[in-house]
Scaffold this active site. Structure first.
Site, PDB file in Angstrom:
ATOM      1  CG  ASP A  81      -1.795   0.964   1.327  1.00 41.88           C
ATOM      2  OD1 ASP A  81      -2.472   1.461   0.394  1.00 41.88           O
ATOM      3  OD2 ASP A  81      -2.249   1.396   2.514  1.00 41.88           O
ATOM      4  CG  HIS A  82      -0.556   4.744   0.785  1.00 40.47           C
ATOM      5  ND1 HIS A  82      -0.819   6.015  -0.246  1.00 40.47           N
ATOM      6  CD2 HIS A  82      -1.616   4.467   1.357  1.00 40.47           C
ATOM      7  CE1 HIS A  82      -2.201   6.184  -0.041  1.00 40.47           C
ATOM      8  NE2 HIS A  82      -2.453   5.488   0.984  1.00 40.47           N
ATOM      9  CG  HIS A 180      -5.290   8.138   4.025  1.00 36.43           C
ATOM     10  ND1 HIS A 180      -5.091   9.086   3.117  1.00 36.43           N
ATOM     11  CD2 HIS A 180      -5.140   6.897   3.705  1.00 36.43           C
ATOM     12  CE1 HIS A 180      -4.735   8.297   1.849  1.00 36.43           C
ATOM     13  NE2 HIS A 180      -4.921   6.896   2.316  1.00 36.43           N
ATOM     14  N   GLY A 181      -7.514   8.418   8.120  1.00 36.73           N
ATOM     15  CA  GLY A 181      -7.424   8.525   9.636  1.00 36.73           C
ATOM     16  C   GLY A 181      -9.054   9.090   9.885  1.00 36.73           C
ATOM     17  CG  HIS A 208      -6.498   4.785  -0.506  1.00 36.23           C
ATOM     18  ND1 HIS A 208      -5.170   4.585  -0.203  1.00 36.23           N
ATOM     19  CD2 HIS A 208      -6.649   4.340  -1.862  1.00 36.23           C
ATOM     20  CE1 HIS A 208      -4.545   3.645  -1.073  1.00 36.23           C
ATOM     21  NE2 HIS A 208      -5.333   3.573  -1.927  1.00 36.23           N
ATOM     22  N   GLY A 209      -9.208   5.243   2.930  1.00 35.38           N
ATOM     23  CA  GLY A 209      -9.983   6.217   3.980  1.00 35.38           C
ATOM     24  C   GLY A 209     -11.186   5.334   4.164  1.00 35.38           C
ATOM     25  CB  SER A 211     -11.168   4.154   9.446  1.00 31.63           C
ATOM     26  OG  SER A 211     -10.313   3.121   9.291  1.00 31.63           O
ATOM     27  CB  VAL A 231     -10.179  -0.852   6.586  1.00 37.86           C
ATOM     28  CG1 VAL A 231     -10.340  -0.478   8.081  1.00 37.86           C
ATOM     29  CG2 VAL A 231     -11.266  -0.716   5.725  1.00 37.86           C
ATOM     30  CB  THR A 233      -7.762   4.739  11.171  1.00 37.40           C
ATOM     31  OG1 THR A 233      -7.005   5.643  10.519  1.00 37.40           O
ATOM     32  CG2 THR A 233      -7.961   5.709  12.576  1.00 37.40           C
TER      33      THR A 233
HETATM   34  P1  13P Z   1      -7.823   4.689   7.011  1.00 39.52           P
HETATM   35  O1  13P Z   1      -7.090   4.539   8.126  1.00 39.52           O
HETATM   36  O2  13P Z   1      -8.842   6.007   7.279  1.00 39.52           O
HETATM   37  O3  13P Z   1      -9.050   3.697   7.128  1.00 39.52           O
HETATM   38  O4  13P Z   1      -7.347   4.492   5.754  1.00 39.52           O
HETATM   39  C1  13P Z   1      -6.471   3.533   5.140  1.00 39.52           C
HETATM   40  C2  13P Z   1      -6.143   3.588   4.060  1.00 39.52           C
HETATM   41  O5  13P Z   1      -6.483   4.331   2.949  1.00 39.52           O
HETATM   42  C3  13P Z   1      -4.655   3.094   3.761  1.00 39.52           C
HETATM   43  O6  13P Z   1      -4.185   3.239   2.423  1.00 39.52           O
END
Ligand code: 13P
Length: 289
Positions: A81-82, A180-181, A208-209, A211, A231, A233
């Protein structure tokens, strides 16, 4: 069992569900995710991101995840990832990740395009599918400093189509309002924009993001082209919560680690329901796709 990410995500896009990609940090987080997925009998992606790489190093992380994935009764694929640069992507390909992401979404368009195209050539030489991002989901891991929600840049459907055509990426991460987060204000996903992107780009789309994004909005997103949702966070928060419930004078380190592992199960189940994985991909096997 290990599975092909392309087969999985293409099935997801076609049938209107998303495969959860969970971030992992250590053996116990990955183990908790796999155990939960086995109980639900759903396919998942185990992901290694910058924090895990800085913590364990890629070879250690890959080694641990590879054993867990291979021994799992349910389909598991391993994803970088990333990816922060071409060196990181090259190492992931050499080690054997099932898919990788290169993230230059914070750069100006032409630079994102050129560097992503180079990463795609590398990945395809290994017959490994690759994800990249267009628009920008803030708080990602490749940005020079901490970002807030004002750094969000929505994906332009025409630019997305151009990017896909010129780079040859296999999966496209889009920005439609997630971050994210944790969110500072309640998110409102641009499902209208997602529909336009999905019309312009026939590939599995990635969000992404994952959570703390409202349930109904996520459900609408997976019904409109999103085939993978990341997912992180919520996994880390649940793990920490489990660890904190063990008395601080306990000297048996296994107890907090296993308490953390157990807490992850609820997150995996909730995401599998929310992303329609449980409804559409329970018992999924590559030969039944
Ligand atoms: P969250 O931490 O918001 O769940 O996002 C995770 C993410 O997108 C990792 O690439």
């Amino acid at each position: 069992m290990r599975v092909s990410v392309s087969a999985l995500l293409q099935d997801a896009r076609r049938r209107g569900y998303a495969v959860p990609g969970f971030n992992t940090l250590n053996v116990e987080t990955a183990w908790g995710i796999v155990r939960a997925a086995e109980k639900l009998d759903i396919p998942i992606l185990l992901m290694t991101a910058y924090d895990c790489l800085d913590h364990l190093g890629m070879e250690t992380a890959y080694g641990a995840l590879e054993v867990l994935a291979r021994q799992s009764a349910t389909p598991v694929a391993l994803h970088l990832d990333h990816g922060r640069n071409l060196e990181e992507v090259a190492l992931a390909l050499k080690l054997g990740y099932d898919s990788v992401m290169i993230d230059y979404s914070f750069l100006p368009y032409e630079e994102n395009l050129a560097r992503t195209a180079e990463a795609v050539r590398m990945a395809h030489a290994f017959h490994t599918p690759i994800e990249a991002e267009i628009g920008h989901v803030p708080g990602g891991e490749n940005t020079p400093e901490e970002e807030d929600e004002s750094a969000l840049a929505y994906t332009d459907p025409k630019v997305a189509a151009d990017f896909v055509e010129k780079t040859g990426v296999d999966f496209l991460a889009v920005s439609i309002g997630t971050v994210h987060g944790d969110y500072k204000s309640k998110p409102r996903l641009r499902i209208d924009l997602l529909k336009e992107i999905a019309r312009a780009v026939p590939l599995p789309l990635v969000l992404h993001g994952g959570s703390s994004t409202p349930w109904e909005q996520m459900e609408e997103a997976v019904q409109n082209g999103v085939a993978k949702i990341n997912v992180g966070t919520e996994i880390m928060r649940a793990f920490l919560q489990g660890m904190r419930e063990v008395p601080t004078d306990c000297l048996d380190l296994r107890k907090p680690l296993l308490a953390g592992r157990e807490k992850i199960e609820d997150v995996v189940r909730a995401k599998a329901e929310n992303f329609r994985t449980l409804r559409h991909a329970k018992g999924w096997r590559p030969d039944r796709a």
